[in-house]
Enzyme design. Structure first.
Site, PDB file in Angstrom:
ATOM      1  N   TRP A  17       0.740  -1.232   0.134  1.00  0.00           N
ATOM      2  CA  TRP A  17       0.070   0.129   0.034  1.00  0.00           C
ATOM      3  C   TRP A  17       0.848   0.986   0.036  1.00  0.00           C
ATOM      4  O   TRP A  17       2.009   1.099   0.564  1.00  0.00           O
ATOM      5  CB  TRP A  17      -1.094   0.002   1.280  1.00  0.00           C
ATOM      6  CG  TRP A  17      -2.083   0.905   1.404  1.00  0.00           C
ATOM      7  CD1 TRP A  17      -2.127   2.326   1.678  1.00  0.00           C
ATOM      8  CD2 TRP A  17      -3.057   0.526   0.231  1.00  0.00           C
ATOM      9  NE1 TRP A  17      -3.405   2.645   1.252  1.00  0.00           N
ATOM     10  CE2 TRP A  17      -4.001   1.718   0.827  1.00  0.00           C
ATOM     11  CE3 TRP A  17      -3.728  -0.373  -0.228  1.00  0.00           C
ATOM     12  CZ2 TRP A  17      -5.381   2.072   0.121  1.00  0.00           C
ATOM     13  CZ3 TRP A  17      -4.963  -0.192  -0.685  1.00  0.00           C
ATOM     14  CH2 TRP A  17      -5.863   0.864  -0.568  1.00  0.00           C
ATOM     15  N   HIS A  47      -0.405  -5.267   7.505  1.00  0.00           N
ATOM     16  CA  HIS A  47      -1.359  -5.371   6.347  1.00  0.00           C
ATOM     17  C   HIS A  47      -0.504  -5.647   5.163  1.00  0.00           C
ATOM     18  O   HIS A  47      -0.720  -5.377   3.931  1.00  0.00           O
ATOM     19  CB  HIS A  47      -2.143  -4.154   6.310  1.00  0.00           C
ATOM     20  CG  HIS A  47      -3.130  -3.866   7.482  1.00  0.00           C
ATOM     21  ND1 HIS A  47      -4.382  -4.417   7.151  1.00  0.00           N
ATOM     22  CD2 HIS A  47      -2.746  -3.429   8.556  1.00  0.00           C
ATOM     23  CE1 HIS A  47      -4.926  -4.079   8.293  1.00  0.00           C
ATOM     24  NE2 HIS A  47      -3.912  -3.597   9.378  1.00  0.00           N
ATOM     25  N   HIS A  51      -3.551 -10.855   4.310  1.00  0.00           N
ATOM     26  CA  HIS A  51      -3.521 -10.540   5.769  1.00  0.00           C
ATOM     27  C   HIS A  51      -5.204 -10.552   6.102  1.00  0.00           C
ATOM     28  O   HIS A  51      -5.858 -10.535   5.387  1.00  0.00           O
ATOM     29  CB  HIS A  51      -3.010  -9.294   5.894  1.00  0.00           C
ATOM     30  CG  HIS A  51      -3.564  -8.059   5.383  1.00  0.00           C
ATOM     31  ND1 HIS A  51      -3.334  -7.718   4.212  1.00  0.00           N
ATOM     32  CD2 HIS A  51      -4.564  -7.143   6.011  1.00  0.00           C
ATOM     33  CE1 HIS A  51      -3.908  -6.632   3.944  1.00  0.00           C
ATOM     34  NE2 HIS A  51      -4.527  -6.368   4.835  1.00  0.00           N
ATOM     35  N   HIS A  57      -9.090  -2.063  13.314  1.00  0.00           N
ATOM     36  CA  HIS A  57      -8.346  -1.425  12.192  1.00  0.00           C
ATOM     37  C   HIS A  57      -9.212  -0.018  11.753  1.00  0.00           C
ATOM     38  O   HIS A  57      -8.402   0.964  11.391  1.00  0.00           O
ATOM     39  CB  HIS A  57      -8.424  -2.422  11.071  1.00  0.00           C
ATOM     40  CG  HIS A  57      -7.580  -1.796   9.687  1.00  0.00           C
ATOM     41  ND1 HIS A  57      -6.373  -1.148   9.879  1.00  0.00           N
ATOM     42  CD2 HIS A  57      -7.891  -1.912   8.309  1.00  0.00           C
ATOM     43  CE1 HIS A  57      -5.834  -0.654   8.626  1.00  0.00           C
ATOM     44  NE2 HIS A  57      -6.768  -1.264   7.700  1.00  0.00           N
ATOM     45  N   HIS A 162     -15.013  -0.886   4.515  1.00  0.00           N
ATOM     46  CA  HIS A 162     -14.382  -1.608   5.959  1.00  0.00           C
ATOM     47  C   HIS A 162     -15.331  -1.378   6.926  1.00  0.00           C
ATOM     48  O   HIS A 162     -15.306  -2.397   7.598  1.00  0.00           O
ATOM     49  CB  HIS A 162     -13.196  -0.800   6.010  1.00  0.00           C
ATOM     50  CG  HIS A 162     -11.952  -1.362   5.314  1.00  0.00           C
ATOM     51  ND1 HIS A 162     -11.480  -0.914   4.108  1.00  0.00           N
ATOM     52  CD2 HIS A 162     -11.184  -2.481   5.600  1.00  0.00           C
ATOM     53  CE1 HIS A 162     -10.547  -1.653   3.901  1.00  0.00           C
ATOM     54  NE2 HIS A 162     -10.061  -2.536   4.585  1.00  0.00           N
ATOM     55  N   GLU A 174      -7.462 -10.108   3.126  1.00  0.00           N
ATOM     56  CA  GLU A 174      -7.169  -9.331   1.994  1.00  0.00           C
ATOM     57  C   GLU A 174      -5.760  -9.869   1.488  1.00  0.00           C
ATOM     58  O   GLU A 174      -5.089 -10.675   2.166  1.00  0.00           O
ATOM     59  CB  GLU A 174      -7.210  -7.870   2.184  1.00  0.00           C
ATOM     60  CG  GLU A 174      -8.216  -7.265   2.935  1.00  0.00           C
ATOM     61  CD  GLU A 174      -8.248  -5.805   3.241  1.00  0.00           C
ATOM     62  OE1 GLU A 174      -9.085  -5.063   3.125  1.00  0.00           O
ATOM     63  OE2 GLU A 174      -7.298  -5.358   3.979  1.00  0.00           O
TER      64      GLU A 174
END
Ligand SMILES: [Zn+2]
Length: 212
Positions: A17, A47, A51, A57, A162, A174
């Site tokens: 990310w 993450h 994961h 989160h 989310h 994910e």
């Protein structure tokens, strides 16, 4: 018995990310004339790669990763293939005509081709769920949703997706690699590391077929 590993390799080339530090292994000892063993330290975004997101989160006072129920992380899962969609909306999920008792749903999209091609750069145009798809999943009573890129929500609208899922107690997995995985039912096992107080953790995830 056929075992399919649907977790991605965790190494310096795993796509991460934007802003993430990814994962690094550092040698603290090397087996040589002075040391009796090799030893590495792990420095890792929770993450990274395949994961699980814990409710904490995105939610104040949400459950942390070690509190997630193993009964949901292990069990029968349906793999569905959505080769043509650019985003996954409620209508796309409706069209799958899932059995009403489906508890775990893993969505294979064109994202999985990125893993197969070993693309290391992060892609903003990954396929993910709209917030109305998240609402559909909650209404349907699905307890675990798995996606084949780094976020369950689209790049532009990931917070709402989310929150809807995590508030309802749906477990979010994910970063699955579902390339070449046939759309059918499997036994699914996903075990996130038991990191006390963490809001996510890397996981090993596998599918099992016994009827071959
Ligand atoms: Zn995550």
């Amino acid at each position: 018995v056929r075992i399919i590993d649907i977790s991605v390799p965790l190494g310096p080339n795993v796509p991460i990310w934007p802003g993430s530090r990814g994962i690094r292994l550092h040698w603290s000892k090397r087996l040589d004339a002075w040391y009796e063993c090799n030893n590495t330290y792990l420095n890792c975004d929770t993450h990274v790669g395949t994961h699980v997101d814990a409710p904490s989160h995105f939610l104040v006072n949400g459950a942390t990763i070690e509190q997630l129920p193993l009964e949901v992380l292990i069990g029968t899962a349906v793999v569905a293939y959505l080769p043509k969609v650019g985003v996954i909306a409620a209508r796309d999920l409706e069209d799958l005509e899932l059995a009403p008792d489906t508890e775990r749903l893993l969505l294979r999209t064109r994202n999985s081709e990125l893993w197969a091609a070993e693309i290391t750069e992060f892609r903003e145009d990954y396929v993910a769920l709209t917030s109305d798809a998240a609402q559909w999943i909650v209404r349907q009573g699905i307890r675990l949703i798995g996606v084949d890129y780094l976020s369950v929500g689209t790049y532009g609208d990931r917070v709402a997706t989310h929150r809807i899922l995590l508030e309802a107690g749906v477990i979010v997995v994910e970063g699955l690699n579902l390339y070449d995985v046939q759309a059918q039912e499997y036994e699914f096992i996903c075990l996130p590391l038991k990191l006390v107080g963490a809001e996510g953790a890397p996981a090993r995830a596998i599918l099992i077929r016994r009827d071959l």
